[in-house]
Enzyme design. Structure first.
Site, PDB file in Angstrom:
ATOM      1  CB  SER A  48      -7.282   0.150 -15.082  1.00  0.00           C
ATOM      2  OG  SER A  48      -7.620  -0.514 -13.883  1.00  0.00           O
ATOM      3  CD  GLU A  49      -2.791  -2.522 -10.133  1.00  0.00           C
ATOM      4  OE1 GLU A  49      -2.517  -3.515  -9.463  1.00  0.00           O
ATOM      5  OE2 GLU A  49      -2.533  -1.358  -9.791  1.00  0.00           O
TER       6      GLU A  49
END
Length: 217
Positions: free
Chosen positions: A45-46
């Site tokens: 997840s960024e």
């Protein structure tokens, strides 16, 4: 089976053992629910997490575990967290094997528009441009139409996310690839005819021979 589930299940079949994969917000997050048995995939997840799992059941959310859109996620044993600089170093450095993003439009050449609609207030592009440019493979999870209009268009009239074409588009009707910059129909969803996909698609479609059926269960 609803449209989002069809799309997520089909994209999950693109996963391979050992991959590092980013899941964007919306439909892409559901891909983590359908990882094929026998393979291990590392979801990133960024906002700074590797090792996200399936979407948590109602009541099992943890306020400190969210995806980049602020929606609850789970963390698998061995998951790790890190800062935004490290996260975008992975993305921009070409270390992601695949990203799965949502879309507003995809055109006949494979160009993606997924970050803004002119005139609507938004907080910013976020990591979409980095993911669409930096991942080794870009897969789009998107419903085929919205309000009766095809989202697979001849040419995007919304601002592009990246100059780089995507690799694969999966909708509830079809799987479309873009070899040599040309939209090519690879598969149709169970019960959907080739003619149905062509009728629902604004962009011209080449046909892969033979056109297959999505292998989803």
């Amino acid at each position: 089976m609803d449209a989002a589930t069809v799309i997520a299940k089909r994209i999950a079949l693109e996963l391979r053992d050992g991959m590092l994969v980013n899941l964007g917000i919306g439909i892409p997050t559901q891909v983590a629910n359908f990882v094929p048995p026998g393979i291990r995939v590392f979801f990133q997840s960024e906002n700074g997490l590797i090792g996200t799992g399936a979407v948590p059941d109602v009541g099992m959310q943890h306020r400190l575990l969210t995806d980049a859109g602020g929606k609850p996620v789970t963390a698998l044993p061995g998951a790790c967290t890190f800062d935004s600089a490290m996260s975008f170093g992975l993305i921009r450095g070409g270390h992601l094997d695949m990203t799965v993003l949502g879309g507003l439009q995809v055109d006949g050449s494979g160009h993606l528009a997924n970050w803004t609609i002119p005139g609507k207030l938004i907080p910013g592009m976020g990591g979409a441009m980095d993911l669409a440019s930096g991942a080794k493979r870009v897969v789009i999870a998107m419903q085929h139409s919205a309000k009766g209009k095809s989202k697979v268009v001849r040419q995007c009239n919304l601002p592009l996310t990246s100059a780089r074409p995507i690799d694969l588009l999966v909708t509830e009707l079809a799987v479309i690839a873009f070899p040599e910059g040309r939209a090519t129909l690879l598969e149709t969803a169970p019960g959907v005819r080739v003619e149905d996909v062509i009728a629902a698609t604004e962009a011209p479609l080449a046909l892969h021979e033979p056109v297959g059926t999505m292998p989803i269960q």
